[in-house]
Design a protein around this motif. Structure first.
Motif, mmCIF file in Angstrom:
data_model
loop_
_atom_site.group_PDB
_atom_site.id
_atom_site.type_symbol
_atom_site.label_atom_id
_atom_site.label_comp_id
_atom_site.label_asym_id
_atom_site.label_seq_id
_atom_site.Cartn_x
_atom_site.Cartn_y
_atom_site.Cartn_z
ATOM 1 N N ASN A 104 -24.029 7.007 -46.819
ATOM 2 C CA ASN A 104 -24.080 7.018 -45.412
ATOM 3 C C ASN A 104 -22.575 7.391 -44.749
ATOM 4 O OD1 ASN A 104 -22.436 4.787 -45.811
ATOM 5 N ND2 ASN A 104 -24.154 3.316 -45.034
ATOM 6 N N ASN A 105 -21.811 7.870 -45.534
ATOM 7 C CA ASN A 105 -20.805 8.375 -45.024
ATOM 8 C C ASN A 105 -19.622 6.932 -44.494
ATOM 9 O OD1 ASN A 105 -20.593 11.068 -46.091
ATOM 10 N ND2 ASN A 105 -21.748 11.433 -44.151
ATOM 11 N N LYS A 106 -20.182 5.973 -44.700
ATOM 12 C CA LYS A 106 -19.411 4.596 -44.247
ATOM 13 C C LYS A 106 -18.918 3.767 -45.517
ATOM 14 C CE LYS A 106 -21.698 4.808 -39.925
ATOM 15 N NZ LYS A 106 -22.885 4.270 -39.070
ATOM 16 N N THR A 107 -20.071 3.771 -46.538
ATOM 17 C CA THR A 107 -20.008 2.997 -47.651
ATOM 18 C C THR A 107 -19.265 3.788 -48.521
ATOM 19 O OG1 THR A 107 -22.100 1.913 -47.276
ATOM 20 C CG2 THR A 107 -21.218 1.585 -49.283
ATOM 21 N N VAL A 108 -18.085 3.084 -49.125
ATOM 22 C CA VAL A 108 -17.309 3.445 -50.111
ATOM 23 C C VAL A 108 -17.899 3.541 -51.451
ATOM 24 C CG1 VAL A 108 -15.082 3.145 -51.484
ATOM 25 C CG2 VAL A 108 -15.398 2.765 -49.057
ATOM 26 N N ILE A 128 -2.341 8.889 -58.728
ATOM 27 C CA ILE A 128 -3.407 8.344 -57.930
ATOM 28 C C ILE A 128 -3.115 7.594 -56.945
ATOM 29 C CG2 ILE A 128 -5.682 7.455 -58.718
ATOM 30 C CD1 ILE A 128 -5.320 8.148 -61.489
ATOM 31 N N TYR A 129 -3.508 8.104 -55.823
ATOM 32 C CA TYR A 129 -3.375 7.115 -54.628
ATOM 33 C C TYR A 129 -4.554 7.226 -53.694
ATOM 34 C CZ TYR A 129 1.562 8.162 -56.056
ATOM 35 O OH TYR A 129 2.662 8.165 -56.454
ATOM 36 N N HIS A 130 -4.940 5.913 -53.353
ATOM 37 C CA HIS A 130 -6.042 5.818 -52.522
ATOM 38 C C HIS A 130 -5.470 5.595 -51.042
ATOM 39 C CE1 HIS A 130 -9.859 3.440 -50.968
ATOM 40 N NE2 HIS A 130 -10.217 4.706 -51.041
ATOM 41 N N ILE A 131 -5.742 6.774 -50.036
ATOM 42 C CA ILE A 131 -5.208 6.599 -48.567
ATOM 43 C C ILE A 131 -6.214 6.737 -47.734
ATOM 44 C CG2 ILE A 131 -3.287 7.604 -47.268
ATOM 45 C CD1 ILE A 131 -1.691 8.721 -49.685
ATOM 46 N N ASP A 132 -6.564 5.782 -46.930
ATOM 47 C CA ASP A 132 -7.624 5.899 -45.838
ATOM 48 C C ASP A 132 -8.728 6.598 -46.095
ATOM 49 O OD1 ASP A 132 -5.617 4.961 -43.950
ATOM 50 O OD2 ASP A 132 -4.694 6.847 -43.536
ATOM 51 N N ASN A 133 -9.565 5.999 -47.019
ATOM 52 C CA ASN A 133 -10.743 6.645 -47.598
ATOM 53 C C ASN A 133 -10.709 7.900 -48.396
ATOM 54 O OD1 ASN A 133 -11.807 4.955 -44.762
ATOM 55 N ND2 ASN A 133 -13.020 4.506 -46.577
ATOM 56 N N TYR A 134 -9.435 8.337 -49.024
ATOM 57 C CA TYR A 134 -9.308 9.718 -49.627
ATOM 58 C C TYR A 134 -8.763 9.156 -50.842
ATOM 59 C CZ TYR A 134 -10.974 11.673 -45.506
ATOM 60 O OH TYR A 134 -11.690 11.980 -44.147
ATOM 61 N N ASN A 167 -18.242 9.963 -50.289
ATOM 62 C CA ASN A 167 -19.404 10.849 -50.446
ATOM 63 C C ASN A 167 -18.867 11.854 -51.668
ATOM 64 O OD1 ASN A 167 -17.722 12.557 -49.421
ATOM 65 N ND2 ASN A 167 -18.946 12.690 -47.268
ATOM 66 N N CYS A 168 -17.775 11.456 -52.339
ATOM 67 C CA CYS A 168 -17.102 12.373 -53.393
ATOM 68 C C CYS A 168 -16.974 13.728 -52.975
ATOM 69 C CB CYS A 168 -18.191 12.249 -54.523
ATOM 70 S SG CYS A 168 -18.479 10.549 -55.243
ATOM 71 N N ARG A 169 -17.008 14.003 -51.770
ATOM 72 C CA ARG A 169 -16.544 15.379 -51.138
ATOM 73 C C ARG A 169 -15.117 15.869 -51.568
ATOM 74 N NH1 ARG A 169 -15.414 17.215 -45.647
ATOM 75 N NH2 ARG A 169 -15.383 19.442 -45.817
ATOM 76 N N VAL A 170 -15.257 16.900 -52.123
ATOM 77 C CA VAL A 170 -13.812 17.363 -52.672
ATOM 78 C C VAL A 170 -13.318 18.197 -51.443
ATOM 79 C CG1 VAL A 170 -12.374 19.188 -53.946
ATOM 80 C CG2 VAL A 170 -14.231 17.499 -54.722
ATOM 81 N N LEU A 171 -12.256 17.697 -50.734
ATOM 82 C CA LEU A 171 -11.498 18.250 -49.489
ATOM 83 C C LEU A 171 -10.505 19.476 -50.010
ATOM 84 C CD1 LEU A 171 -11.040 14.830 -47.995
ATOM 85 C CD2 LEU A 171 -12.445 16.910 -46.978
ATOM 86 N N LYS A 172 -9.861 19.224 -51.090
ATOM 87 C CA LYS A 172 -8.908 20.354 -51.259
ATOM 88 C C LYS A 172 -8.820 20.215 -52.891
ATOM 89 C CE LYS A 172 -4.330 21.834 -50.110
ATOM 90 N NZ LYS A 172 -3.100 21.624 -49.548
#
Length: 130
Positions: free
Chosen positions: A53-57, A90-96, A120-125
């Motif tokens: 739902n793009n809200k739940t991790v 490996i860094y977890h920063i603001d939902n990324y 959502n596991c979407r690869v941004l870069k």
């Protein structure tokens, strides 16, 4: 007596192997048409019965993030190349999740960078330096 023990052992082994074997003949296969219809309905309305739902991790920890990132990186840059870049940063920063490779001290070159959305596991870069 040895012969009977051998036959009993062989029978037990055969039974175990047969019971753990799994073939398509004992499975219900929904087929490609079912897969196509699910894809079509999801592309029309991805909100129905969807855990994402793009809200739940869903990428909750670093080991899961690595487990998702590595096959992608291996497929693009080669498994040996990526494995040589361990340990990863490996860094977890603001939902990324931001993952990069490392190089041994004194080495010159580039490493991979992959950034993924934890919802959502979407690869941004995804890049690899030279």
């Amino acid at each position: 007596m040895k012969y009977l023990k051998f036959l009993f052992g062989l029978s037990a082994l055969t039974l175990c192997l047969a019971s753990f074997g799994q073939t398509n003949s004992d499975r219900i296969i929904l087929g490609k048409e079912y897969a196509k219809s699910e894809l079509t309905s999801t592309l029309k309305d991805n909100k129905t019965n969807n855990v994402i739902n793009n809200k739940t991790v869903i990428l909750k920890d670093s080991s899961t993030a690595v487990a998702v990132a590595e096959p992608i990186l291996f497929g693009i840059y080669g498994e040996k190349n990526i494995i040589k870049q361990k340990p990863y940063e490996i860094y977890h920063i603001d939902n990324y999740w931001v993952l990069t490779g490392t190089l041994p001290k004194g080495w010159k070159g580039g490493t991979f960078l992959i950034i993924m959305d934890d919802r959502n596991c979407r690869v941004l870069k995804i890049i690899h330096g030279k």
